[in-house]
Design a protein around this motif. Structure first.
Motif, PDB file in Angstrom:
ATOM      1  N   GLY A 289       0.828  -1.192   0.000  1.00 27.08           N
ATOM      2  CA  GLY A 289       0.000   0.000   0.000  1.00 27.08           C
ATOM      3  C   GLY A 289       0.865   1.246   0.000  1.00 27.08           C
ATOM      4  N   LEU A 290       0.322   2.355  -0.533  1.00 25.07           N
ATOM      5  CA  LEU A 290       1.136   3.568  -0.556  1.00 25.07           C
ATOM      6  C   LEU A 290       0.274   4.817  -0.428  1.00 25.07           C
ATOM      7  CD1 LEU A 290       2.479   4.244  -4.180  1.00 25.07           C
ATOM      8  CD2 LEU A 290       0.646   2.668  -3.703  1.00 25.07           C
ATOM      9  N   VAL A 291       0.878   5.828   0.196  1.00 27.80           N
ATOM     10  CA  VAL A 291       0.277   7.143   0.360  1.00 27.80           C
ATOM     11  C   VAL A 291       1.351   8.160  -0.009  1.00 27.80           C
ATOM     12  CG1 VAL A 291      -0.825   8.770   1.942  1.00 27.80           C
ATOM     13  CG2 VAL A 291      -1.186   6.301   2.243  1.00 27.80           C
ATOM     14  N   LEU A 292       1.009   9.127  -0.855  1.00 29.53           N
ATOM     15  CA  LEU A 292       1.938  10.196  -1.198  1.00 29.53           C
ATOM     16  C   LEU A 292       1.726  11.346  -0.219  1.00 29.53           C
ATOM     17  CD1 LEU A 292       4.071  11.357  -3.121  1.00 29.53           C
ATOM     18  CD2 LEU A 292       2.205  12.241  -4.521  1.00 29.53           C
ATOM     19  N   VAL A 293       2.778  11.691   0.512  1.00 29.65           N
ATOM     20  CA  VAL A 293       2.711  12.738   1.527  1.00 29.65           C
ATOM     21  C   VAL A 293       3.541  13.929   1.045  1.00 29.65           C
ATOM     22  CG1 VAL A 293       3.152  13.329   3.931  1.00 29.65           C
ATOM     23  CG2 VAL A 293       2.444  11.004   3.326  1.00 29.65           C
ATOM     24  N   VAL A 294       2.869  15.041   0.801  1.00 28.52           N
ATOM     25  CA  VAL A 294       3.535  16.256   0.325  1.00 28.52           C
ATOM     26  C   VAL A 294       3.891  17.097   1.542  1.00 28.52           C
ATOM     27  CG1 VAL A 294       3.376  18.266  -1.180  1.00 28.52           C
ATOM     28  CG2 VAL A 294       2.172  16.154  -1.796  1.00 28.52           C
ATOM     29  N   ASN A 295       5.172  17.089   1.909  1.00 25.67           N
ATOM     30  CA  ASN A 295       5.651  17.810   3.094  1.00 25.67           C
ATOM     31  C   ASN A 295       6.085  19.229   2.733  1.00 25.67           C
ATOM     32  OD1 ASN A 295       6.409  18.161   5.785  1.00 25.67           O
ATOM     33  ND2 ASN A 295       8.493  17.401   5.414  1.00 25.67           N
ATOM     34  N   LYS A 296       6.272  20.060   3.739  1.00 28.53           N
ATOM     35  CA  LYS A 296       6.705  21.458   3.607  1.00 28.53           C
ATOM     36  C   LYS A 296       5.630  22.303   2.896  1.00 28.53           C
ATOM     37  CE  LYS A 296      11.520  19.915   3.398  1.00 28.53           C
ATOM     38  NZ  LYS A 296      12.851  20.050   2.760  1.00 28.53           N
ATOM     39  N   TRP A 297       4.376  21.932   3.092  1.00 24.96           N
ATOM     40  CA  TRP A 297       3.281  22.667   2.463  1.00 24.96           C
ATOM     41  C   TRP A 297       3.190  24.089   3.011  1.00 24.96           C
ATOM     42  CZ3 TRP A 297       1.358  22.141  -1.957  1.00 24.96           C
ATOM     43  CH2 TRP A 297       0.101  22.632  -2.315  1.00 24.96           C
ATOM     44  N   ASP A 298       3.736  24.310   4.213  1.00 30.40           N
ATOM     45  CA  ASP A 298       3.731  25.648   4.804  1.00 30.40           C
ATOM     46  C   ASP A 298       4.640  26.604   4.037  1.00 30.40           C
ATOM     47  OD1 ASP A 298       5.781  23.821   5.943  1.00 30.40           O
ATOM     48  OD2 ASP A 298       6.503  25.651   6.921  1.00 30.40           O
ATOM     49  N   ALA A 299       5.596  26.060   3.266  1.00 31.56           N
ATOM     50  CA  ALA A 299       6.556  26.903   2.541  1.00 31.56           C
ATOM     51  C   ALA A 299       6.040  27.335   1.179  1.00 31.56           C
ATOM     52  CB  ALA A 299       7.883  26.156   2.379  1.00 31.56           C
ATOM     53  N   ILE A 300       4.829  26.936   0.818  1.00 29.15           N
ATOM     54  CA  ILE A 300       4.267  27.244  -0.494  1.00 29.15           C
ATOM     55  C   ILE A 300       3.284  28.409  -0.377  1.00 29.15           C
ATOM     56  CG2 ILE A 300       2.812  26.352  -2.376  1.00 29.15           C
ATOM     57  CD1 ILE A 300       5.529  25.101  -2.354  1.00 29.15           C
ATOM     58  N   ASP A 316      -1.263  13.701 -13.375  1.00 28.72           N
ATOM     59  CA  ASP A 316      -0.924  13.701 -14.794  1.00 28.72           C
ATOM     60  C   ASP A 316       0.442  13.066 -15.028  1.00 28.72           C
ATOM     61  OD1 ASP A 316      -3.294  14.893 -15.484  1.00 28.72           O
ATOM     62  OD2 ASP A 316      -2.462  16.917 -15.667  1.00 28.72           O
ATOM     63  N   MET A 317       1.358  13.277 -14.094  1.00 37.71           N
ATOM     64  CA  MET A 317       2.702  12.729 -14.227  1.00 37.71           C
ATOM     65  C   MET A 317       2.722  11.220 -13.938  1.00 37.71           C
ATOM     66  SD  MET A 317       6.140  13.650 -12.078  1.00 37.71           S
ATOM     67  CE  MET A 317       7.671  12.774 -12.385  1.00 37.71           C
ATOM     68  N   LEU A 318       1.994  10.809 -12.902  1.00 32.94           N
ATOM     69  CA  LEU A 318       2.070   9.416 -12.470  1.00 32.94           C
ATOM     70  C   LEU A 318       1.228   8.486 -13.333  1.00 32.94           C
ATOM     71  CD1 LEU A 318       1.996   9.960  -8.607  1.00 32.94           C
ATOM     72  CD2 LEU A 318       3.970   9.605 -10.088  1.00 32.94           C
ATOM     73  N   ARG A 319       0.077   8.946 -13.784  1.00 29.83           N
ATOM     74  CA  ARG A 319      -0.795   8.227 -14.715  1.00 29.83           C
ATOM     75  C   ARG A 319      -1.168   6.834 -14.225  1.00 29.83           C
ATOM     76  NH1 ARG A 319      -1.503  10.942 -19.412  1.00 29.83           N
ATOM     77  NH2 ARG A 319      -0.058  12.633 -19.869  1.00 29.83           N
ATOM     78  N   THR A 320      -0.302   5.849 -14.407  1.00 30.60           N
ATOM     79  CA  THR A 320      -0.687   4.470 -14.106  1.00 30.60           C
ATOM     80  C   THR A 320      -0.845   4.190 -12.613  1.00 30.60           C
ATOM     81  OG1 THR A 320       1.632   3.781 -14.149  1.00 30.60           O
ATOM     82  CG2 THR A 320       0.389   3.584 -16.203  1.00 30.60           C
ATOM     83  N   ILE A 321      -0.389   5.102 -11.757  1.00 30.73           N
ATOM     84  CA  ILE A 321      -0.617   4.915 -10.323  1.00 30.73           C
ATOM     85  C   ILE A 321      -1.450   6.080  -9.791  1.00 30.73           C
ATOM     86  CG2 ILE A 321       1.299   3.394  -9.758  1.00 30.73           C
ATOM     87  CD1 ILE A 321       2.980   5.750  -9.049  1.00 30.73           C
ATOM     88  N   ASP A 322      -2.480   6.438 -10.572  1.00 27.45           N
ATOM     89  CA  ASP A 322      -3.338   7.542 -10.167  1.00 27.45           C
ATOM     90  C   ASP A 322      -4.291   7.169  -9.034  1.00 27.45           C
ATOM     91  OD1 ASP A 322      -4.963   5.845 -11.554  1.00 27.45           O
ATOM     92  OD2 ASP A 322      -5.661   7.317 -13.028  1.00 27.45           O
ATOM     93  N   PHE A 323      -4.226   5.916  -8.565  1.00 23.03           N
ATOM     94  CA  PHE A 323      -5.064   5.486  -7.443  1.00 23.03           C
ATOM     95  C   PHE A 323      -4.472   5.867  -6.083  1.00 23.03           C
ATOM     96  CE2 PHE A 323      -2.171   2.065  -8.640  1.00 23.03           C
ATOM     97  CZ  PHE A 323      -1.565   1.742  -7.435  1.00 23.03           C
ATOM     98  N   ILE A 324      -3.329   6.525  -6.095  1.00 27.46           N
ATOM     99  CA  ILE A 324      -2.646   6.849  -4.850  1.00 27.46           C
ATOM    100  C   ILE A 324      -3.305   8.041  -4.158  1.00 27.46           C
ATOM    101  CG2 ILE A 324      -0.991   8.299  -6.095  1.00 27.46           C
ATOM    102  CD1 ILE A 324       1.104   7.542  -4.067  1.00 27.46           C
ATOM    103  N   PRO A 325      -3.589   7.948  -2.847  1.00 26.84           N
ATOM    104  CA  PRO A 325      -4.081   9.125  -2.120  1.00 26.84           C
ATOM    105  C   PRO A 325      -2.953  10.117  -1.860  1.00 26.84           C
ATOM    106  CG  PRO A 325      -3.923   7.240  -0.639  1.00 26.84           C
ATOM    107  CD  PRO A 325      -3.557   6.741  -2.012  1.00 26.84           C
ATOM    108  N   ILE A 326      -3.278  11.405  -1.880  1.00 26.47           N
ATOM    109  CA  ILE A 326      -2.289  12.469  -1.675  1.00 26.47           C
ATOM    110  C   ILE A 326      -2.694  13.297  -0.468  1.00 26.47           C
ATOM    111  CG2 ILE A 326      -1.168  14.478  -2.714  1.00 26.47           C
ATOM    112  CD1 ILE A 326      -1.780  13.290  -5.465  1.00 26.47           C
ATOM    113  N   VAL A 327      -1.746  13.498   0.449  1.00 23.23           N
ATOM    114  CA  VAL A 327      -2.006  14.253   1.681  1.00 23.23           C
ATOM    115  C   VAL A 327      -0.968  15.368   1.782  1.00 23.23           C
ATOM    116  CG1 VAL A 327      -2.259  14.138   4.185  1.00 23.23           C
ATOM    117  CG2 VAL A 327      -2.861  12.146   2.791  1.00 23.23           C
ATOM    118  N   PHE A 328      -1.418  16.575   2.099  1.00 25.02           N
ATOM    119  CA  PHE A 328      -0.536  17.733   2.240  1.00 25.02           C
ATOM    120  C   PHE A 328      -0.315  18.010   3.727  1.00 25.02           C
ATOM    121  CE2 PHE A 328      -2.788  18.081  -1.751  1.00 25.02           C
ATOM    122  CZ  PHE A 328      -1.796  18.449  -2.659  1.00 25.02           C
ATOM    123  N   ILE A 329       0.964  18.108   4.129  1.00 21.54           N
ATOM    124  CA  ILE A 329       1.285  18.308   5.545  1.00 21.54           C
ATOM    125  C   ILE A 329       2.457  19.275   5.687  1.00 21.54           C
ATOM    126  CG2 ILE A 329       0.595  15.912   6.042  1.00 21.54           C
ATOM    127  CD1 ILE A 329       3.712  15.500   6.612  1.00 21.54           C
TER     128      ILE A 329
END
Length: 437
Positions: A289-300, A316-329
């Motif tokens: 299983g995998l979760v994409l965690v976008v860190n340093k969101w405070d710097a944006i 759009d970049m990942l395409r074939t693994i578009d089932f991954i959840p994305i969390v911003f922290i």
């Protein structure tokens, strides 16, 4: 349990990388008749007769060389030997026993590891009988004849390798999710773990087996027991110049194999690049299983659409693994820093999900009838029956009149329909197509 590690070692130009390519089934290692071509270890998954393992290709060992590159190659090979469960020591029958073979054999005897001696370049039965036997003198048991380039004898020594691999210990704690924290260097992995462990509501205890590069920590999240695995950063091989960093990569790959779910940390200020995608695909290849965690969101600098735009660019970049959840922290400010755990627990439960056969067929067969597979080579393709044959990871079997002709695009359509109905967010699913009875 993590997959056992198999290291391929030997002096330069005995066919180690050719053997590696043969075992993993693709041309991953560069094979040239030039000493020192393979400087960095290359690793990949391989399997034989139902046993999976990780195999590492190493550079040619020159034990007493003072050349800076050869010294570094030797250090990397020594690390691979120390990590390996079984070592494949490759020698070249066409040149006989070389003094370097004797020195490496002595090194391997001192390691105390299980060693299989592979007599490579045995292309004919006559060459086998004439040349192989002299390698008994290395004192590492019977030389196993093989030709990496043609495949002759490879199956026989793989049978011996399977016997030598350690048995699964079955020691995993049932119901405890193992969560690996992985990503490139300097994306905030350890800062994220520290932010988690600073919470007063957690209970933190050391877990036996901790290593210096993959740290296992017991953690309780709202009554749910987890094991956090913090790892060293992975970077592209051309930037790897130090043997300890290569050691960290091996530990990280083993952590991915060991975990149930991986949190792949990326840096919001850098976006998601090809190396991040490579790490994500490593997790998918391991069927974790995998979760994409976008860190340093405070710097944006943000407006109301920043997160939506960022997520669209990632998908759009990942395409074939578009089932991954994305969390911003933000690990620094603790912004939403427990959200990845909440998502990971859902991913963990979805990996264990089993769909009843009746439900699968009642849902998917009408979808297949509505959008049938296209004709291939003038043949009408039909899918008559679907059933789930495994969990953790989920595997679904489709019974068809021509299973080998189902197009990849249509498999993708089936996966999309399955996910729309049953979720499996963040969970790689596998499809197998079988001939109907």
């Amino acid at each position: 349990m993590p997959l056992p590690l198999v290291a391929i070692v030997g002096r330069p130009n005995v066919g180690k990388s050719t053997l590696f390519n043969r075992l993993v089934g693709e041309r991953r290692a560069i094979t040239e008749s030039i000493s020192g071509v393979t400087r960095d270890r290359i690793y990949a998954r391989a399997d034989w007769a139902g046993r999976d393992f990780l195999v590492i290709d190493t550079g040619g060992i020159v034990p007493d060389s003072q050349d800076i590159f050869e010294r570094e190659i030797r250090r990397q090979a020594e690390i691979a030997i120390s990590e390996a469960a079984v070592i494949l020591f490759v020698v070249d029958v066409t040149s006989g026993i070389h003094p370097l073979d004797q020195e490496i054999a002595e090194m391997l005897r001192k390691s105390g590891k299980k060693v299989l001696l592979i007599a490579n370049k045995v292309d004919t039965q006559e060459r086998d009988e004439m040349l192989r036997n002299e390698f008994y003198a290395l004192g590492l048991g019977e030389p196993l004849a093989a030709s990496a380039i043609s495949g002759r004898g490879v199956g026989d020594f793989l049978d011996e390798l399977n016997k030598a691999l350690p048995e699964d210990s079955g020691g995993d704690e049932e119901g405890v999710m193992k969560l690996a924290i992985v990503g490139k260097p300097n994306v905030g992995k350890s800062s994220y773990v520290n932010a988690l462990l600073g919470e007063e509501r957690t209970i933190v205890t050391p877990v036996a087996g901790t290593t210096r590069d993959s740290i296992h920590t017991s953690y309780t999240y709202y009554g749910k027991q987890l094991t956090l695995i913090d790892t060293a950063g992975i970077r592209r091989k051309k930037y790897i110049n130090d043997a300890l960093e290569l050691y960290s990569i091996v530990r990280t790959m083993k952590a991915i194999e060991e975990c149930d779910v991986a949190l792949v940390i990326v840096d919001a200020t850098q976006g998601v690049n090809n190396q991040d995608a490579k790490i994500l695909n490593d997790v998918v290849d391991a069927r974790k299983g995998l979760v994409l965690v976008v860190n340093k969101w405070d710097a944006i600098e943000k407006d109301t659409n920043t997160a939506v735009k960022f997520e669209k660019e990632v998908r759009d970049m990942l395409r074939t693994i578009d089932f991954i959840p994305i969390v911003f922290i933000s690990a620094l400010t603790h912004q939403r820093h427990t959200k990845p755990l909440e998502v990971a627990l859902q991913v963990y439960e979805d990996r264990k999900k089993r769909i009843e056969t009746r439900d699968l067929n009642e849902f998917l067969l009408p979808e297949i009838e509505r959008v049938p597979p296209p004709s291939v080579m003038g043949r009408d393709l039909r899918i008559n029956y679907i059933t789930q044959v495994n969990t953790e990871p989920p595997v679904f079997a489709f019974f068809s009149n021509h299973p080998d002709l189902i197009p990849e695009a249509y498999k993708r359509y089936l996966e999309n329909r399955l996910r729309e109905k049953y979720g499996f967010k963040g969970v790689p699913v596998s499809f197998i197509f079988r001939k109907k009875n």
